[in-house]
Structure formats: structure tokens, C-alpha cells
Enzyme design. Sequence first.
Site, PDB file in Angstrom:
ATOM      1  N   ASP A   2      -0.214 -18.182  12.009  1.00 50.33           N
ATOM      2  CA  ASP A   2      -0.931 -18.917  11.082  1.00 50.33           C
ATOM      3  C   ASP A   2      -2.410 -18.740  11.281  1.00 50.33           C
ATOM      4  O   ASP A   2      -3.183 -19.445  10.838  1.00 50.33           O
ATOM      5  CB  ASP A   2      -0.786 -20.333  11.030  1.00 50.33           C
ATOM      6  CG  ASP A   2       0.403 -21.031  10.883  1.00 50.33           C
ATOM      7  OD1 ASP A   2       1.331 -20.182  10.306  1.00 50.33           O
ATOM      8  OD2 ASP A   2       0.843 -22.190  10.993  1.00 50.33           O
TER       9      ASP A   2
ATOM     10  N   LYS B 136       6.729 -19.383   6.801  1.00 52.36           N
ATOM     11  CA  LYS B 136       7.290 -20.835   7.046  1.00 52.36           C
ATOM     12  C   LYS B 136       6.794 -21.964   6.032  1.00 52.36           C
ATOM     13  O   LYS B 136       5.553 -21.697   5.566  1.00 52.36           O
ATOM     14  CB  LYS B 136       7.041 -21.168   8.333  1.00 52.36           C
ATOM     15  CG  LYS B 136       5.812 -21.223   8.607  1.00 52.36           C
ATOM     16  CD  LYS B 136       5.471 -21.498  10.408  1.00 52.36           C
ATOM     17  CE  LYS B 136       4.249 -21.485  10.650  1.00 52.36           C
ATOM     18  NZ  LYS B 136       3.480 -22.694  10.342  1.00 52.36           N
TER      19      LYS B 136
ATOM     20  N   CYS C 171       1.381 -26.149  15.086  1.00 51.79           N
ATOM     21  CA  CYS C 171       2.491 -25.149  14.773  1.00 51.79           C
ATOM     22  C   CYS C 171       2.459 -24.280  16.027  1.00 51.79           C
ATOM     23  O   CYS C 171       3.740 -23.915  15.983  1.00 51.79           O
ATOM     24  CB  CYS C 171       1.764 -24.039  13.494  1.00 51.79           C
ATOM     25  SG  CYS C 171       1.582 -25.002  12.161  1.00 51.79           S
TER      26      CYS C 171
END
Length: 222
Positions: free
Chosen positions: A16, A111, A144
Site C-alpha cells: 500500500d 486487495k 494493513c
Amino acid sequence: MSTTASSATTALVVIDVQNDYCHPDGVFAAAGLRVADPDGLVARINALVAAARSGGRPVVWVRMEWPDDAAVGLLAERSPFLRERGLRRGTWGAEPVAGLDRRPGDHEVVKPRFSAFHRTSLDGLLAGLGVGTLVMAGVRTDFCVESTVRDAFFRDLRVVVARDAVAGYVEELHTASLRLMGTVFAEVVDGGEAAALLAGGAGPGPSHERSGTGAAGRSDAR
């Protein structure tokens, strides 16, 4: 847990590192959630990428992305600033941060939730590559990254977290997450150790917790 690269392939997984999460103009920064040193984070991640490439290790770039507002789910209630914008497919905010050493031949996983294993192709990708150890970098440490680390552990994958190549928004939560992951879910090490593993050297030694001397020495953030 003693991690080496001998029994299975080691892969670098970067979570991310996207504009909305990391850039000063992203939606998280607008909501008061800022990565302290995004340029430094990119540089440290790129050092791991270079080590992975030198060792012939797979590099997997993971990003969070939603096709529309409905796909955000319950998170839209918990983080209202994401109800109508942020991490939407095809937008600048969903794109990787500029400067990352991404190349053709790298692997990408998209995701919809915190864990990179939830409703994604990551499990099958790692199995196909023969990966048994993950070196983890990216954001956000306590959301995450930690969610992915836990799910990797549940799949009997060894995980090494590069403490200086992960970042969060709240220092106390970032530090606590590193300490928690370092108990049983992962080895939390300096970037140099993680890079050595990716380049083909031996990984970190047995964790302090499992050797009976306490986990804090290896797992604390600096």
C-alpha cells in the site's frame, strides 16, 4: 523461528505505498493521518527492492483499491472520509507513490481489505513461486501490514518485517504493532538484515521470545 532462504524462495512484499496513503496531498493526509517521511520510506523500500533483485527474489507490489463507493464496506462507517473518495480505481490516489523502483516482471496484487490475502490472488501467486518466507514493507504498520503478517503466519509462511521500511500514522500504534508482530507472528529486524536475506544471505536468528530472553530487544521500533 530461525529464518533462512535455503528451504524455499524468499519474496519481498510491499504493502500500500500509494498516493492516498502516503502523499501529503492524499486523502489520509487531508484527514490528519500522515506518514512522517514518505521520501525516506520510499528510499528504504527501494533498498530492499535492490537487494531482492540482486538475489533473484520475487518482488510483489500490493495496493488497496475499490471500484466504487459500495465496495468500501464497513470501513466507510469507521472512516467517513473514505465514503466518497480515496483509493478509487483509476484515480491518482490509488496509484503507487512516485519514485518506487517498480519494473516489468514484478508482481502486483490488488486487495479490497486490509489483509493482502483477503479475496486476492496472493496465496496462489506465492504458492506458484515456491515462496516460504516473506520480507514485508509498506504501510500502515498497525493496519494493513499487521493484518497481512497475521494471515501469512496462519498459512505457515515465515515473515520478516523490516522495521525501518514500514510506517504508520500514530507512533504509539506503530511501535506497539512492531512489538506484537515480533512475539510470534514475525521477526522484526533492521533493514540491513532484511536486505541481506533478500540478497541471499542467512536470515535473522531465533527470536528472543522463543529463546527465552524476551521479545522486546528484537521487536521494538527505534
